[in-house]
Write a protein that holds these residues in place. Structure first.
Motif, PDB file in Angstrom:
ATOM      1  N   GLU A   1       7.402  32.295   6.826  1.00 41.58           N
ATOM      2  CA  GLU A   1       7.450  32.319   5.366  1.00 41.58           C
ATOM      3  C   GLU A   1       6.798  33.597   4.872  1.00 41.58           C
ATOM      4  O   GLU A   1       5.873  34.114   5.506  1.00 41.58           O
ATOM      5  CB  GLU A   1       6.644  31.145   4.793  1.00 41.58           C
ATOM      6  CG  GLU A   1       7.240  29.789   5.024  1.00 41.58           C
ATOM      7  CD  GLU A   1       8.649  29.667   4.472  1.00 41.58           C
ATOM      8  OE1 GLU A   1       8.957  30.325   3.460  1.00 41.58           O
ATOM      9  OE2 GLU A   1       9.446  28.939   5.069  1.00 41.58           O
ATOM     10  N   ASN A   2       7.244  34.036   3.704  1.00 43.59           N
ATOM     11  CA  ASN A   2       6.559  35.168   3.100  1.00 43.59           C
ATOM     12  C   ASN A   2       5.104  34.771   2.858  1.00 43.59           C
ATOM     13  O   ASN A   2       4.811  33.623   2.562  1.00 43.59           O
ATOM     14  CB  ASN A   2       7.245  35.539   1.780  1.00 43.59           C
ATOM     15  CG  ASN A   2       6.894  36.941   1.371  1.00 43.59           C
ATOM     16  OD1 ASN A   2       6.380  37.722   2.178  1.00 43.59           O
ATOM     17  ND2 ASN A   2       7.142  37.272   0.125  1.00 43.59           N
ATOM     18  N   GLU A   3       4.224  35.729   3.002  1.00 43.63           N
ATOM     19  CA  GLU A   3       2.780  35.547   2.805  1.00 43.63           C
ATOM     20  C   GLU A   3       2.104  34.765   3.929  1.00 43.63           C
ATOM     21  O   GLU A   3       0.992  34.273   3.765  1.00 43.63           O
ATOM     22  CB  GLU A   3       2.484  34.948   1.431  1.00 43.63           C
ATOM     23  CG  GLU A   3       3.166  35.787   0.362  1.00 43.63           C
ATOM     24  CD  GLU A   3       2.681  35.607  -1.039  1.00 43.63           C
ATOM     25  OE1 GLU A   3       1.855  34.730  -1.262  1.00 43.63           O
ATOM     26  OE2 GLU A   3       3.121  36.382  -1.890  1.00 43.63           O
ATOM     27  N   SER A   4       2.764  34.684   5.073  1.00 38.32           N
ATOM     28  CA  SER A   4       2.131  34.024   6.224  1.00 38.32           C
ATOM     29  C   SER A   4       1.149  34.961   6.919  1.00 38.32           C
ATOM     30  O   SER A   4       1.407  36.158   7.058  1.00 38.32           O
ATOM     31  CB  SER A   4       3.163  33.662   7.295  1.00 38.32           C
ATOM     32  OG  SER A   4       4.152  32.825   6.828  1.00 38.32           O
ATOM     33  N   CYS A   5       0.058  34.389   7.397  1.00 34.86           N
ATOM     34  CA  CYS A   5      -0.812  35.052   8.381  1.00 34.86           C
ATOM     35  C   CYS A   5      -0.581  34.278   9.677  1.00 34.86           C
ATOM     36  O   CYS A   5      -0.422  33.049   9.642  1.00 34.86           O
ATOM     37  CB  CYS A   5      -2.281  34.910   8.009  1.00 34.86           C
ATOM     38  SG  CYS A   5      -2.680  35.596   6.405  1.00 34.86           S
ATOM     39  N   VAL A   6      -0.582  34.976  10.799  1.00 37.54           N
ATOM     40  CA  VAL A   6      -0.223  34.287  12.046  1.00 37.54           C
ATOM     41  C   VAL A   6      -1.086  34.733  13.222  1.00 37.54           C
ATOM     42  O   VAL A   6      -1.375  35.929  13.362  1.00 37.54           O
ATOM     43  CB  VAL A   6       1.245  34.613  12.468  1.00 37.54           C
ATOM     44  CG1 VAL A   6       1.882  33.431  13.169  1.00 37.54           C
ATOM     45  CG2 VAL A   6       2.085  35.076  11.322  1.00 37.54           C
ATOM     46  N   VAL A   7      -1.495  33.777  14.033  1.00 40.34           N
ATOM     47  CA  VAL A   7      -2.053  34.098  15.351  1.00 40.34           C
ATOM     48  C   VAL A   7      -1.037  33.602  16.372  1.00 40.34           C
ATOM     49  O   VAL A   7      -0.597  32.453  16.314  1.00 40.34           O
ATOM     50  CB  VAL A   7      -3.402  33.398  15.613  1.00 40.34           C
ATOM     51  CG1 VAL A   7      -3.886  33.731  17.020  1.00 40.34           C
ATOM     52  CG2 VAL A   7      -4.444  33.852  14.627  1.00 40.34           C
ATOM     53  N   ILE A   8      -0.671  34.511  17.264  1.00 39.93           N
ATOM     54  CA  ILE A   8       0.400  34.193  18.222  1.00 39.93           C
ATOM     55  C   ILE A   8      -0.146  34.330  19.636  1.00 39.93           C
ATOM     56  O   ILE A   8      -0.720  35.371  19.996  1.00 39.93           O
ATOM     57  CB  ILE A   8       1.572  35.187  18.033  1.00 39.93           C
ATOM     58  CG1 ILE A   8       2.104  35.091  16.593  1.00 39.93           C
ATOM     59  CG2 ILE A   8       2.685  34.923  19.038  1.00 39.93           C
ATOM     60  CD1 ILE A   8       2.861  36.320  16.145  1.00 39.93           C
ATOM     61  N   GLY A   9       0.023  33.287  20.414  1.00 36.46           N
ATOM     62  CA  GLY A   9      -0.362  33.353  21.829  1.00 36.46           C
ATOM     63  C   GLY A   9       0.869  33.075  22.670  1.00 36.46           C
ATOM     64  O   GLY A   9       1.948  32.784  22.131  1.00 36.46           O
TER      65      GLY A   9
END
Ligand code: F6R
Length: 608
Positions: free
Chosen positions: A228-236
């Motif tokens: 989504e727009n305005e998402s912050c994400v941590v990806i593992g």
């Protein structure tokens, strides 16, 4: 070429960019995956490229001006670390020269964070001053670099909580950005954020691939999480956690991407552009016959609207201009085509009784997205006509149709244009309650017949290769096709070309016609035929070299490209772009132009 082992080596100039970004974390060779992904993303920008890899406690960077192939060659000569964590970037510069130093990734002061970014950080000057006053040393003028410094600072404060660090950085930034970052303290975790430009994560149980576009990871997985727009994400590896800066956690669900890897290969053609011109045999038939989702709801919304706007840019705008004729003639509905970049003039007329049909191949064009955001805030219904599944426009629209052209890799729009026209034609027909006035199968056969003229069109291109100017004229519904034909010649062959309403010639441009000037006359046999023929005679009388494109020959044509007789003006319109695309393609080939990636252009224009 710059190979950075430490931050101190880095001095490069400022830039803002459209660009393609990608990352990889998981079980696999990050370098190979990122480089292959960058090849797929190159259509988004191709003036420089770079990669960063996490090698134990250090970040290894290689970047340079030039194509991804040049980066690949250079990296091949270096001793790149083998690792499962990396990021990459391919750039389309809007500010600053194209140089090794302008290429991404950008590093923080101590080389602990590397960032790739698509978009613009508007407040970067203020942020940079603040960071400098806190002791950060900047070695570039890029807006992107502030992200690296801010992340390094916040990670040093909240190292055990990268979510907090990322949220703080994203809250600080203003502008339009999607970025992906790796950090020496983050291990296999990648940080990313989306505020405007697209970001999607390719998902596998043992790996994740955040990227600008699904095409970059299709070989690895067809499961995608559109952020989504305005998402912050941590990806593992195999896990993705997303939230808004407000702290609200976002539900994520992988969806299957219905694109075959074979659709993005050249399949034996020299160029994607040529393949995509040939694809139109199948794509037009598909666009004319495929199930069209919520077309009844769309027809209902248009019928009950007081005003209907058609918003788009470039080639998609030309499809909208054709749609204006089609909607008026077939359905008796008045529409207002609007160039997305000029939408502000029209916004005052947009309200909750309006429908905005936004037409975009990529579904990511910034001007189009800005216009629909404004229109939605005024209460208008948004109908997206898109080609890329999962695009921002598709997700933002109240209702949408997919034009079914399949992935288009060549920067110049070809098959997406004819599919847009076919789809808009079907909407108009649904509005009028009439069936398609021709046999779609016959259109597919006729495409084949036009493609059989390829060699004679190539010969015409050979004879015209040295001209500096070219004109394309057409009347009525053929006028937007003249605009489209001229645009193709400009962007593919780098020849000045002008598309004109045939009747407008005598109001000025005729002064430029002299002996030998090439003029393409679009003149199928319909109600515009005789008037266009008169205009053709006017240029002929001034010495023009006429290239007639029609289903009827005339002695005034110096070269003739015969369109099949279709018995329906709308079927002819669907075919008319093909000889123009082929002419532009072969002119480009003759002139040695970079066909799939014309200079200075990018396919997905995600900045204003
Ligand atoms: C020309 C071309 C561009 C695009 C324009 C809009 O061949 O490709 O003019 O049509 O940038 O792009 P989309 O349709 O993705 O919004």
């Amino acid at each position: 070429m710059i190979q950075l082992k430490s931050r101190e080596d880095a001095v490069w100039l400022g830039s803002r960019s459209l660009c393609g970004i990608i990352g990889f974390t998981g079980n696999g060779d990050a370098l190979g995956i990122v480089l292959r992904g960058l090849k797929r993303l190159e259509y988004r920008g191709y003036d420089s490229a770079g990669v960063a890899l996490l090698a134990g406690e250090r970040i290894w960077v290689a970047k340079r001006a030039g194509s991804v192939d040049e980066l690949i060659r250079t990296v091949g000569e270096l001793n790149a670390p083998r690792t499962g964590v990396g990021i990459g970037h391919t750039r389309w510069a809007t500010h600053g020269g194209v140089s090794d130093r302008n290429a991404h990734p950008h590093l923080s002061c101590h080389g602990e964070v590397a960032v790739v970014h698509n978009g613009i950080i508007e407040n970067y000057e203020a942020l940079r001053s603040e960071l400098e006053s806190r002791g950060h040393t900047f070695t570039s003028d890029t807006d992107t670099e502030v992200i690296a410094h801010l992340l390094e600072e916040e990670l040093s404060k909240h190292g055990s909580d990268p979510k907090e660090a990322l949220t703080r950085v994203v809250t600080t930034l203003k502008g339009s950005f999607a970025f992906i970052a790796i950090g020496s303290a983050l291990g296999s975790r990648i940080l990313a954020a989306r505020h405007g430009p697209p970001l999607v994560v390719g998902y596998r149980r043992d790996a994740c691939i955040p990227s600008s576009d699904v095409l970059s990871f299709l070989e690895l997985t067809d499961d995608a999480i559109f952020l989504e727009n305005e998402s912050c994400v941590v990806i593992g590896p195999g896990n993705v956690e997303a939230w808004l800066v407000s702290g609200e956690r976002l539900e994520l669900k992988p969806v299957k991407v219905a694109i075959e890897v074979a659709d993005i290969e050249k399949r034996g053609y020299v160029h994607h552009t040529l393949k995509e011109i040939h694809d139109q045999r199948a794509t037009l038939l598909r666009s004319l016959t495929a199930e069209l989702g919520p077309i009844d709801e769309i027809a209902k919304a248009i019928r009950s609207a007081k005003k209907v706007f058609l918003v788009a840019a470039g080639t998609s705008y030309h499809a909208c201009l054709i749609a204006k004729y089609v909607f008026a003639e077939i359905a008796g509905i008045d529409t207002t085509p609007v160039l997305a970049s000029e939408y502000s003039l029209h916004s005052r007329w947009v309200d909750n009784s309006s429908v905005v049909l936004a037409v975009s191949q990529s579904g990511e064009t910034a001007d189009v997205l800005d216009a629909v955001r404004d229109a939605k805030s005024r209460g208008a219904s948004i109908i997206g006509i898109v080609n890329m599944p999962g695009s921002s426009l598709e997700r933002f629209s109240d209702l949408h149709l997919n034009v079914s052209a399949g992935p288009e890799i060549g920067v110049a729009a070809t098959k997406s244009f004819t599919s847009q026209v076919a789809t808009l034609l079907r909407v108009a027909l649904r509005l009028s309650g009439s069936p398609i006035p021709f046999d779609p199968q016959r259109v597919a056969e006729a495409v084949e017949e036009v493609l059989e003229l390829e060699q004679s069109i190539a010969e015409i291109a050979r004879e015209l290769r040295d001209f500096k100017d070219l004109y394309v004229i057409g009347r009525g519904i053929h006028y937007p096709l003249a605009l489209e034909g001229a645009l193709k010649v400009k962007e593919l062959a780098y020849v000045h070309a002008e598309g004109l309403a045939a009747g407008e010639l005598k109001h000025g441009t005729l002064a430029l016609i002299e002996k030998g000037t090439p003029v393409v006359v679009l003149n199928p046999h319909d109600e515009t035929y005789h008037d266009t023929l008169s205009n053709c005679m006017e240029v002929k009388a001034r010495g023009a070299r006429v290239i007639g494109i029609s289903d009827e020959h005339h002695r005034s044509y110096d070269y003739f490209i015969r369109l099949p007789r279709m018995g329906s003006k709308y079927a002819t319109v669907l075919l008319e772009a093909l000889p123009l695309q082929l002419l532009a393609y072969y002119l480009a080939l003759e002139r040695g132009a970079e066909i799939d990636r014309p200079k200075n252009l990018a396919k997905s224009v995600t900045v204003k």
